[in-house]
Every structure is written in C-alpha cells, then in structure tokens.
Design a protein around this motif. Structure first.
Motif, mmCIF file in Angstrom:
data_model
loop_
_atom_site.group_PDB
_atom_site.id
_atom_site.type_symbol
_atom_site.label_atom_id
_atom_site.label_comp_id
_atom_site.label_asym_id
_atom_site.label_seq_id
_atom_site.Cartn_x
_atom_site.Cartn_y
_atom_site.Cartn_z
ATOM 1 N N GLU A 169 22.358 5.995 3.083
ATOM 2 C CA GLU A 169 23.560 6.279 3.880
ATOM 3 C C GLU A 169 23.310 6.117 5.374
ATOM 4 N N GLY A 170 22.263 5.386 5.755
ATOM 5 C CA GLY A 170 21.970 5.189 7.170
ATOM 6 C C GLY A 170 21.531 6.454 7.873
ATOM 7 N N ASP A 171 21.082 7.441 7.090
ATOM 8 C CA ASP A 171 20.642 8.714 7.653
ATOM 9 C C ASP A 171 19.405 8.500 8.530
ATOM 10 N N THR A 172 19.128 9.442 9.423
ATOM 11 C CA THR A 172 17.918 9.372 10.241
ATOM 12 C C THR A 172 17.153 10.678 10.119
ATOM 13 N N TYR B 275 0.862 -1.179 0.000
ATOM 14 C CA TYR B 275 0.000 0.000 0.000
ATOM 15 C C TYR B 275 0.902 1.233 0.000
ATOM 16 N N THR B 276 0.801 2.096 -1.012
ATOM 17 C CA THR B 276 1.885 3.026 -1.311
ATOM 18 C C THR B 276 1.994 4.230 -0.374
ATOM 19 N N TYR B 277 1.033 4.415 0.527
ATOM 20 C CA TYR B 277 1.153 5.555 1.437
ATOM 21 C C TYR B 277 2.395 5.449 2.323
ATOM 22 N N ILE B 278 2.788 4.234 2.681
ATOM 23 C CA ILE B 278 3.987 4.100 3.511
ATOM 24 C C ILE B 278 5.252 4.333 2.687
ATOM 25 N N SER B 279 5.187 4.095 1.380
ATOM 26 C CA SER B 279 6.322 4.432 0.524
ATOM 27 C C SER B 279 6.467 5.942 0.428
ATOM 28 N N THR B 280 5.334 6.638 0.334
ATOM 29 C CA THR B 280 5.367 8.104 0.360
ATOM 30 C C THR B 280 5.981 8.594 1.665
ATOM 31 N N MET B 281 5.596 7.987 2.789
ATOM 32 C CA MET B 281 6.169 8.381 4.078
ATOM 33 C C MET B 281 7.683 8.211 4.074
ATOM 34 N N HIS B 282 8.164 7.096 3.522
ATOM 35 C CA HIS B 282 9.607 6.859 3.455
ATOM 36 C C HIS B 282 10.298 7.993 2.703
ATOM 37 N N TYR B 283 9.778 8.354 1.536
ATOM 38 C CA TYR B 283 10.428 9.389 0.738
ATOM 39 C C TYR B 283 10.369 10.753 1.416
ATOM 40 N N VAL B 284 9.291 11.033 2.144
ATOM 41 C CA VAL B 284 9.214 12.293 2.886
ATOM 42 C C VAL B 284 10.245 12.292 4.010
ATOM 43 N N MET B 285 10.379 11.156 4.707
ATOM 44 C CA MET B 285 11.412 11.044 5.734
ATOM 45 C C MET B 285 12.803 11.279 5.130
ATOM 46 N N GLU B 286 13.032 10.691 3.975
ATOM 47 C CA GLU B 286 14.325 10.828 3.302
ATOM 48 C C GLU B 286 14.611 12.296 2.981
ATOM 49 N N ALA B 287 13.604 12.979 2.428
ATOM 50 C CA ALA B 287 13.792 14.391 2.081
ATOM 51 C C ALA B 287 13.996 15.249 3.324
ATOM 52 N N CYS B 288 13.228 14.984 4.369
ATOM 53 C CA CYS B 288 13.373 15.756 5.606
ATOM 54 C C CYS B 288 14.754 15.544 6.233
ATOM 55 N N ALA B 289 15.235 14.300 6.188
ATOM 56 C CA ALA B 289 16.566 14.018 6.736
ATOM 57 C C ALA B 289 17.635 14.783 5.964
ATOM 58 N N GLU B 290 17.522 14.791 4.660
ATOM 59 C CA GLU B 290 18.518 15.476 3.832
ATOM 60 C C GLU B 290 18.482 16.989 4.022
ATOM 61 N N GLN B 291 17.300 17.545 4.239
ATOM 62 C CA GLN B 291 17.151 19.000 4.327
ATOM 63 C C GLN B 291 17.096 19.514 5.763
ATOM 64 N N GLN C 117 9.639 4.690 13.044
ATOM 65 C CA GLN C 117 10.696 4.407 14.020
ATOM 66 C C GLN C 117 11.582 3.258 13.546
ATOM 67 N N MET C 118 10.975 2.246 12.913
ATOM 68 C CA MET C 118 11.748 1.128 12.394
ATOM 69 C C MET C 118 12.666 1.579 11.258
ATOM 70 N N ILE C 119 12.146 2.412 10.367
ATOM 71 C CA ILE C 119 12.960 2.919 9.258
ATOM 72 C C ILE C 119 14.192 3.648 9.788
ATOM 73 N N ASN C 120 13.990 4.488 10.792
ATOM 74 C CA ASN C 120 15.123 5.176 11.421
ATOM 75 C C ASN C 120 16.043 4.208 12.138
ATOM 76 N N GLY C 121 15.447 3.356 12.978
ATOM 77 C CA GLY C 121 16.240 2.482 13.840
ATOM 78 C C GLY C 121 17.052 1.451 13.092
ATOM 79 N N GLU C 122 16.535 0.978 11.951
ATOM 80 C CA GLU C 122 17.241 -0.036 11.173
ATOM 81 C C GLU C 122 18.127 0.559 10.080
ATOM 82 N N GLY C 123 18.184 1.884 10.015
ATOM 83 C CA GLY C 123 19.069 2.539 9.052
ATOM 84 C C GLY C 123 18.655 2.341 7.613
ATOM 85 N N TRP C 124 17.349 2.393 7.347
ATOM 86 C CA TRP C 124 16.850 2.109 5.993
ATOM 87 C C TRP C 124 16.801 3.336 5.094
ATOM 88 N N LEU C 125 17.089 4.529 5.626
ATOM 89 C CA LEU C 125 17.239 5.687 4.758
ATOM 90 C C LEU C 125 18.625 5.646 4.115
#
Length: 407
Positions: A213-216, A139-155, A203-211
């Motif tokens: 470069e292991g970004d959080t 269900y793609t809403y969690i994929s959207t969440m991942h990409y938003v987390m990725e962008a927020c971490a980078e910025q 929390q799992m995405i952060n904790g397991e380093g799935w962003l």
C-alpha cells in the motif's frame, strides 16, 4: 538477568579494549554498531527488540551482550536464516527458542514466520536491525529486513538500522528482478548485485513505495564511518556457514545461479562457493580450456551438520573448476554458467535435468536468462540486454546513497 548485566558491565570495556585498532585508528571503517554514543540515547527508556545474528558484533562482543551491559531494556531477539548464532545451514528450519546466555526469547524470522506478528511486537517501542549483508539480491537477510520494515510500518514502531559495509558494494550488475518473480530470494526490482548497504536499501524501499500500500517505515540509519563504495571490505566474521571467506563472498553473486541447476558449487566441502563441479571428468577439461578457471579439481560433497544437509551429488566425485585462487571479480562472470550449460548439453543432459527451472528463474529474477542460455546467446549479448534496466536502476540508486560512490 541482573547478574548477567553486572558481569557484562565489566566484560564489555575489556572486550572493547581488545580492539584498539578499531577505536583509535581515525581512518578505520567502523560499522554503525560501533557508534554507541549516537544511538544509545534513542534506546534509553525504550522497550527494544533486536534483529541480529552472529555477525552483529562490536569488536569481539555481540551487540546483544553490549546493549544489555549498557542498560538497554532488550526484550526480544529476532533471528534470520541461519539463526541467532549462525549455526544452521541454508534453508534449514529455525526454531523459536531461548538464548541460554541472556535468557531472552529468540523468535525465528525464517520458515513460516518471516514477518514479526503484532503479538511479537506488542510492547516494543523500537526495533534494532544489525546484520552483515553481502550485496546480492538473493541473500535473504535483506528480505528479512523488508518484512521487519513492513511489520514496523503496520504497527507504528520505529526501526533503527546499524549499517555495515557492503563487501560487494563497488559495482552494480545483473538482470533487474521482474516482480512476477518476487520471492524470499528476490523481493525488489533491483539487479543481482545492487551496490547498496542495508541502510541505503531501506531508504530505497521507503522512497520507492515498495512496502504494501505504499506504506513507509520510520527508519533511522546509523552510518558506517570512513566507508565508501570504492572500498573492498574484508568481513571480520563470515556471514553464513557457506560463505566462509572473502573469496566465497566475492564469487557468491556469480555462482549462486548454479543453485538453480544440477551443478554443485561445493556445498558439503571445505570450500563452498569457490568451486563448480559435476560427476563427470569432462568438466575438469572444459573448465580449464573454456571457462577461464585458473585451476581444476575433483571433490566429494558430504553431509556437514549445520552447513550442508543432503548436498547435491552427496558422496559422488565431482569434477570441475577450482576458483579459490581466482582474482577478485568486479562484475558478474557468466562464462562459468554458459560453459557448464554447454558442456552439460554436449553430454546429453537435458534442460529439464540441468535446470531446477522455477528456482533458477527466481534467483535470476526473470525467465530471460535461462532462455538466453538455452538459445546459445553469448555473454556479451546477455550483458547488452541488461543495459537499459541497469541504467534506470543506477539513476534511481543515486538518490539513496549515504556514502561516496564508485563512479
């Protein structure tokens, strides 16, 4: 905008007053969005973006309207698959636009722009994520969440997740995704039914380093009140056009595999994800005798704007299983998949014609399930092949739970 805010200041208290059972019942499940006193101080004086859709409500009032009424400086709306108002069909391209009610810009996070760009986040201090998930990996809403987390971490942006219950959060099941099959319908090495809320998954995405470069990402979760993973939660708003009721949401993890096959699961009918069929009457007989389907039926998929564009077998009468009255599932049901595959083979439908091979493997997160089906492996044997990976996942999952578990 000022006129809208003034009007909303009068509308919001009235809308909330229309939901007394959600406010006054101390035992009612209250999504994170309801806890305005907790998160409004975090938004005060900040430039805010919101990742929201039609499920993002506080009672009868949309979160966007509520935030504006409470004086939040909301600058941008990011919309996932199906759009801000939930009016687009699965896979339909979503255009950037302007919300006619508020005048806010709407930026699509579906299609070529799945991840907010630095320019889109420029000047934003905090991103609020409030979308109802259904607890299935594809269900793609969690994929959207991942990409938003990725962008927020980078910025360097903070992300606030207003958590919501998982209607399929009372079990964990299915093959764990192998990362060579990573896609927008499967971003993480988790099973098909992951048993997490979006807050727990973040929390799992952060904790397991799935962003990368292991970004959080700087994430704060506003928890659901009175929710546990033992609850069978009824969604107050259907989460997408083809999941119109609790039955469809419950069957979705088991039936979505058929999206990678030639079989119809009712897209283009009034009962999507509640039936399985194919244009041959033999499938009605097979469904009744072999697949534990309580009823059989025939149906004709038709093009429905905003719900099903060009559905499989459009205009053809399909025959098969009617699951609208089936008892709720508490694990993945493989009988339908095995039964329809075997009967298709008996009809002379080749593997190449039955499977949309690449897409089926992306949904399953592995090639093994398709290979097991074509080799005649039983449901029990398929389940046994998942045990080790599921046990490892369940052990990892416990580290990130915010709510009492079902075990």
């Amino acid at each position: 905008m000022r006129l809208f805010t003034l009007i909303s200041l009068f509308i919001l208290p009235f809308a909330l007053a229309c939901q007394p059972e959600l406010i006054e019942d101390n035992n009612a499940i209250k999504p994170g969005a309801w806890h305005t006193n907790t998160y409004l101080p975090l938004l005060k004086g900040k430039n805010v973006a919101a990742v929201v859709n039609h499920t993002s409500h506080i009672g009868d009032t949309h979160l966007v309207d509520s935030l504006l009424a409470m004086g939040v400086n909301l600058k941008t709306i990011f919309a996932p698959e199906h759009g801000f108002r939930g009016e687009a069909g699965a896979g339909e391209h979503i255009q950037n636009s302007t919300d006619t009610r508020t005048g806010l810009p709407i930026i699509s996070l579906y299609g070529s722009n799945k991840k907010p760009t630095p320019e889109q986040l420029e000047g934003i201090d905090i991103v609020v994520f409030d979308i109802q998930d259904v607890g299935a990996r594809f269900y793609t809403y969690i994929s959207t969440m991942h990409y938003v987390m990725e962008a927020c971490a980078e910025q360097g942006k903070k992300m606030l997740i207003l958590d919501r219950p998982n209607p399929n959060g009372y079990y964990v099941d299915g093959p764990v995704l192998e990362m060579e099959h990573q896609s927008f319908v499967g971003m993480h090495p988790i099973p098909v039914v992951h048993g997490l809320t979006v807050g727990e998954l973040a929390q799992m995405i952060n904790g397991e380093g799935w962003l990368p470069e292991g970004d959080t990402c700087d994430v704060e979760v506003i928890k659901v009140e009175n929710y546990t993973h033992q609850d069978h939660y009824t969604l107050p708003i259907h989460p997408s056009p083809n999941l119109p009721n609790d039955q469809a949401v419950n069957l979705y993890p088991s039936l979505c595999f058929f999206e990678g096959t030639t079989m119809s699961i009712g897209r283009g009918t009034p009962f999507p994800f509640q039936v399985i069929g194919y244009p041959d009457p033999v499938f009605s007989v097979a469904a009744e005798e072999e697949m534990q389907a309580p009823d059989t039926l025939s149906f004709i998929p038709e093009d429905i704007e905003g719900v099903a564009m060009n559905p499989k077998h459009e205009g053809e009468r399909c025959y098969g299983a009617d699951l609208r009255k089936r008892e709720p599932l508490t694990n993945l049901n493989l009988n339908y998949l095995i039964g329809f595959y075997q009967n298709a083979s008996d009809l002379g439908i080749s593997n190449e014609d039955f499977f949309r091979e690449k897409f089926f493997d992306l949904l399953a997160g592995t090639e093994k399930l398709r290979e097991q089906l074509t080799s005649g492996v039983t449901a029990q044997e398929i389940r046994r092949s998942w045990i080790d990976d599921l046990n490892q996942y369940k052990s990892m999952r416990k580290k990130y739970l915010l709510y009492e578990d079902f075990e």
